[in-house]
Design a protein around this motif. Structure first.
Motif, mmCIF file in Angstrom:
data_model
loop_
_atom_site.group_PDB
_atom_site.id
_atom_site.type_symbol
_atom_site.label_atom_id
_atom_site.label_comp_id
_atom_site.label_asym_id
_atom_site.label_seq_id
_atom_site.Cartn_x
_atom_site.Cartn_y
_atom_site.Cartn_z
ATOM 1 N N GLU A 137 46.464 -29.818 9.882
ATOM 2 C CA GLU A 137 47.835 -29.900 10.350
ATOM 3 C C GLU A 137 48.004 -31.196 11.360
ATOM 4 O OE1 GLU A 137 51.752 -27.779 12.491
ATOM 5 O OE2 GLU A 137 49.770 -26.543 12.158
ATOM 6 N N TRP A 138 46.821 -31.455 12.315
ATOM 7 C CA TRP A 138 46.816 -32.399 12.972
ATOM 8 C C TRP A 138 46.015 -33.525 12.852
ATOM 9 C CZ3 TRP A 138 50.391 -30.048 15.584
ATOM 10 C CH2 TRP A 138 50.548 -28.583 15.870
ATOM 11 N N VAL A 139 45.520 -33.889 11.456
ATOM 12 C CA VAL A 139 44.581 -34.921 11.167
ATOM 13 C C VAL A 139 45.320 -35.851 10.336
ATOM 14 C CG1 VAL A 139 42.545 -35.394 9.976
ATOM 15 C CG2 VAL A 139 42.520 -33.307 10.989
ATOM 16 N N TRP A 140 45.609 -36.988 10.901
ATOM 17 C CA TRP A 140 46.657 -37.962 10.535
ATOM 18 C C TRP A 140 45.859 -38.882 9.485
ATOM 19 C CZ3 TRP A 140 51.911 -39.057 11.254
ATOM 20 C CH2 TRP A 140 52.734 -38.091 12.144
ATOM 21 N N ASN A 141 44.585 -38.831 9.563
ATOM 22 C CA ASN A 141 43.813 -39.677 8.515
ATOM 23 C C ASN A 141 43.202 -38.775 7.403
ATOM 24 O OD1 ASN A 141 41.970 -38.667 10.368
ATOM 25 N ND2 ASN A 141 40.623 -40.518 10.242
ATOM 26 N N GLU A 142 43.666 -37.707 7.107
ATOM 27 C CA GLU A 142 42.869 -36.842 6.335
ATOM 28 C C GLU A 142 42.722 -37.405 4.883
ATOM 29 O OE1 GLU A 142 42.712 -32.166 6.006
ATOM 30 O OE2 GLU A 142 44.826 -32.819 5.213
ATOM 31 N N LEU A 160 52.649 -32.531 9.321
ATOM 32 C CA LEU A 160 53.201 -31.699 8.088
ATOM 33 C C LEU A 160 54.821 -32.141 7.863
ATOM 34 C CD1 LEU A 160 51.754 -28.209 8.498
ATOM 35 C CD2 LEU A 160 50.889 -30.024 7.046
ATOM 36 N N HIS A 161 55.439 -32.468 9.005
ATOM 37 C CA HIS A 161 56.946 -32.672 9.078
ATOM 38 C C HIS A 161 57.346 -33.566 10.054
ATOM 39 C CE1 HIS A 161 61.308 -30.948 8.285
ATOM 40 N NE2 HIS A 161 61.193 -32.609 7.896
ATOM 41 N N PRO A 162 56.881 -34.964 9.973
ATOM 42 C CA PRO A 162 57.174 -35.821 10.899
ATOM 43 C C PRO A 162 58.352 -36.768 10.397
ATOM 44 C CG PRO A 162 55.371 -36.954 9.600
ATOM 45 C CD PRO A 162 55.745 -35.545 9.068
ATOM 46 N N ARG A 221 64.459 -32.511 10.410
ATOM 47 C CA ARG A 221 65.076 -31.210 10.983
ATOM 48 C C ARG A 221 64.700 -30.104 10.266
ATOM 49 N NH1 ARG A 221 66.310 -32.559 16.217
ATOM 50 N NH2 ARG A 221 68.077 -33.832 16.579
ATOM 51 N N GLY A 222 64.547 -28.880 10.880
ATOM 52 C CA GLY A 222 64.458 -27.891 10.356
ATOM 53 C C GLY A 222 62.979 -27.483 9.327
ATOM 54 N N LEU A 223 62.900 -26.829 8.609
ATOM 55 C CA LEU A 223 61.807 -26.434 7.828
ATOM 56 C C LEU A 223 61.849 -27.323 6.406
ATOM 57 C CD1 LEU A 223 61.277 -22.411 7.835
ATOM 58 C CD2 LEU A 223 60.208 -24.164 9.300
ATOM 59 N N ASN A 224 60.589 -28.023 6.158
ATOM 60 C CA ASN A 224 60.578 -28.618 4.805
ATOM 61 C C ASN A 224 59.819 -27.440 3.647
ATOM 62 O OD1 ASN A 224 57.952 -28.674 5.650
ATOM 63 N ND2 ASN A 224 57.688 -30.652 5.732
ATOM 64 N N ALA A 225 59.414 -28.098 2.607
ATOM 65 C CA ALA A 225 58.826 -27.306 1.594
ATOM 66 C C ALA A 225 57.614 -26.396 2.155
ATOM 67 C CB ALA A 225 58.639 -28.057 0.472
ATOM 68 N N ALA A 226 56.877 -27.110 2.914
ATOM 69 C CA ALA A 226 55.778 -26.653 3.785
ATOM 70 C C ALA A 226 55.897 -25.559 4.636
ATOM 71 C CB ALA A 226 54.787 -27.801 4.088
ATOM 72 N N ALA A 227 56.907 -25.341 4.759
ATOM 73 C CA ALA A 227 57.360 -24.290 5.836
ATOM 74 C C ALA A 227 56.987 -24.845 7.378
ATOM 75 C CB ALA A 227 56.930 -22.985 5.594
ATOM 76 N N ALA A 228 57.011 -26.061 7.340
ATOM 77 C CA ALA A 228 56.764 -26.895 8.618
ATOM 78 C C ALA A 228 58.023 -27.531 9.423
ATOM 79 C CB ALA A 228 55.864 -28.185 8.491
ATOM 80 N N PRO A 229 58.264 -27.080 10.698
ATOM 81 C CA PRO A 229 59.657 -27.630 11.349
ATOM 82 C C PRO A 229 59.214 -29.280 11.681
ATOM 83 C CG PRO A 229 58.542 -25.606 12.430
ATOM 84 C CD PRO A 229 57.545 -26.148 11.410
ATOM 85 N N GLY A 230 60.469 -29.776 11.818
ATOM 86 C CA GLY A 230 60.361 -31.173 11.930
ATOM 87 C C GLY A 230 59.776 -31.618 13.232
ATOM 88 N N ASN A 231 58.861 -32.560 13.422
ATOM 89 C CA ASN A 231 58.052 -32.775 14.524
ATOM 90 C C ASN A 231 57.656 -31.822 15.571
ATOM 91 O OD1 ASN A 231 58.595 -35.738 14.113
ATOM 92 N ND2 ASN A 231 60.922 -35.546 14.684
ATOM 93 N N GLU A 232 56.968 -31.042 14.822
ATOM 94 C CA GLU A 232 56.278 -30.048 15.652
ATOM 95 C C GLU A 232 54.953 -30.628 16.567
ATOM 96 O OE1 GLU A 232 57.184 -26.945 15.859
ATOM 97 O OE2 GLU A 232 55.546 -25.483 15.552
#
Length: 474
Positions: free
Chosen positions: A173-178, A225-227, A234-245
């Motif tokens: 979730e936190w690895v931007w160069n995955e 997951l949702h930047p 805003r809100g949840l995307n298809a990955a159930a991730a909130p915006g800019n967590e």
């Protein structure tokens, strides 16, 4: 094992590119060839051809072969992949030590980065104009002082949950160069590409009234997951991730006292851990919210047995007492958004007309697995306190969103078995308007005090590594 990694991008007259890697977690230097036809990475693990005792020996070998015209040196390779008719490699040219963790591992912030481009003679795909623009936009992303990594310890998890082994499986979730680092990691070279995190990593030394020195570190990990920009994420995307967590962690530590005092502290920690083990199967405090693991780390004996090894083989410096507190901040975890209809004024809030709470239960279940895996399927599950800072007064546009938030949480408690989720309303804007900023902050802490006390703090003892200080660069 080296203290830090190093990398050299070696280019030839014919446009060939070789990546010379000396990872911190390897005693060897590895040479990776970027195929000038397809952009694929080639590595055979053959001594004298792909593996060398040092970076200088590897570069000298390439010079003798006549494939070394220019050399770009840096601190770490952050990724390499083919994009149509070119291959791009990203190098951290300069870094600075942002934090030296209690166990001696260094967290490094990227202060200068450079892209190395290699033209391909027979590309497997031709990019469209839009795709070329996207590749250029990727190369234009600012990296300086916005990204950090650790080569020898897992910083994708809070300090209480990270281990020496978990660095091999970072929290994606936190690895931007995955994705960008995956071609290099598939080669099987240990530590070839560190996990790159976006956010904040800073530390300070402090002295209390007794003259005892403490260290404070703050981490801010932004989810990938949702930047997005303010009105798009805003809100949840298809990955159930909130915006800019964003996950925040406050880590505090000091070197423990020696002799009888250290033994007394160790016994107290063992007693605390034993009491927690009787309360929860995984040793977690019962009222720990998602923001705090509530977990007492295994106590390391004063002789250092079972301790995490310090980065770079530094000399152990005795026991270190540490505490960690984690909290998260993100968009309301339901399906909603905002629409800008006019240049002046606030954007309109809308709630999804179909299944607005789809993904909310999945989001909270993911929190349970992440912070308290032993309780994820328990009767009450992970205790979570959601602090709702939206405007809650009648007539305010955010009232609708706040009401749906409460309804979504009631549904999760009923259907997902996560009955320990609560929502605390604190109308930030209304309080600022009526009380001012100072009184509002004081009121927020007053409202949260009981929740913070009940949650507890993750704490433990580890063996100190060599502390090389903070703020240095290379």
């Amino acid at each position: 094992m080296r203290h830090r990694s190093s990398v050299a991008a070696v280019e030839s007259d014919r446009g060939e590119l070789h990546l010379v890697l000396s990872p911190a977690r390897s005693v060897d230097t590895h040479v990776i060839r970027v195929c000038s036809t397809t952009g694929a990475l080639e590595y055979g693990n053959a001594p004298g051809l792909d593996v060398f005792p040092s970076q200088s020996a590897a570069v000298a070998h390439l010079r003798r072969r006549g494939v070394c015209k220019t050399v770009t040196e840096g601190c770490a390779l952050l990724g390499c992949a083919a994009f149509g008719d070119c291959a791009l490699a990203l190098i951290a040219k300069r870094v600075r030590t942002a934090v030296v963790l209690p166990n001696g591992h260094e967290v490094l912030t990227v202060t200068e980065a450079q892209w190395v481009r290699c033209a391909l003679r027979n590309p497997a795909a031709v990019l469209t104009r839009e795709e070329r623009a996207n590749v250029q936009a990727l190369a234009d992303i600012p990296l300086e002082n916005l990204y950090f990594y650790c080569e020898t310890f897992d910083v994708t998890r809070s300090f209480a949950h990270a281990t020496d082994e978990s660095i091999a499986s970072p929290d994606g979730e936190w690895v931007w160069n995955e994705w960008f680092a995956s071609p290099v990691r598939r080669l099987g070279i240990p530590g070839a590409c560190p996990a790159l995190l976006q956010g904040l990593a800073e530390s300070r030394a402090m002295t209390d009234a007794r003259g005892v020195e403490w260290r404070l570190a703050v981490f801010g990990r932004r989810s990938r997951l949702h930047p997005g920009t303010r009105y798009l994420a805003r809100g949840l995307n298809a990955a159930a991730a909130p915006g800019n967590e964003v996950e925040m962690e406050q880590l505090v530590w000091r070197r423990g006292a020696g002799g009888a005092a250290a033994e007394t502290e160790r016994r107290n920690d063992l007693k605390t851990q034993s009491e927690n083990d009787q309360t929860e199967p995984n040793g977690s405090g019962r009222n720990s919210p998602a923001g705090s693991s509530g977990r007492t780390s295994p106590v390391v004996p004063a002789d250092g047995s079972g301790a995490s090894s310090p980065a770079g083989g530094g000399i152990a410096g005795g026991p270190v007492r540490w505490s960690s507190y984690v909290w998260r901040r993100g968009s309301v975890p339901i399906r909603w958004g905002q629409e800008v209809k006019q240049a002046i004024g606030e954007a309109d809030i809308y709630i999804a007309s179909e299944n607005p709470y789809q993904g909310t239960g999945r989001y909270f279940s993911r929190l349970a697995r992440q912070y308290r895996p032993g309780d994820a399927t328990g009767e009450e599950g992970l205790p979570v306190t959601c602090v709702n800072l939206l405007r809650c007064a009648p007539g305010k546009p955010e009232l609708l969103l706040s009401e749906h938030f409460h309804e979504a949480v009631r549904g999760v408690r009923k259907r997902s078995g996560l009955s320990a989720i609560t929502v605390l309303n604190f109308d930030w804007h209304a309080n600022i308007k009526s009380l001012g900023e100072a009184k509002t902050v004081e009121g927020l802490w007053t409202a949260l005090r009981s929740y913070l006390v009940d949650a507890g703090v993750s704490h433990g003892v580890c063996e100190a590594g060599a502390d090389s200080g903070s703020g240095s660069g290379s």
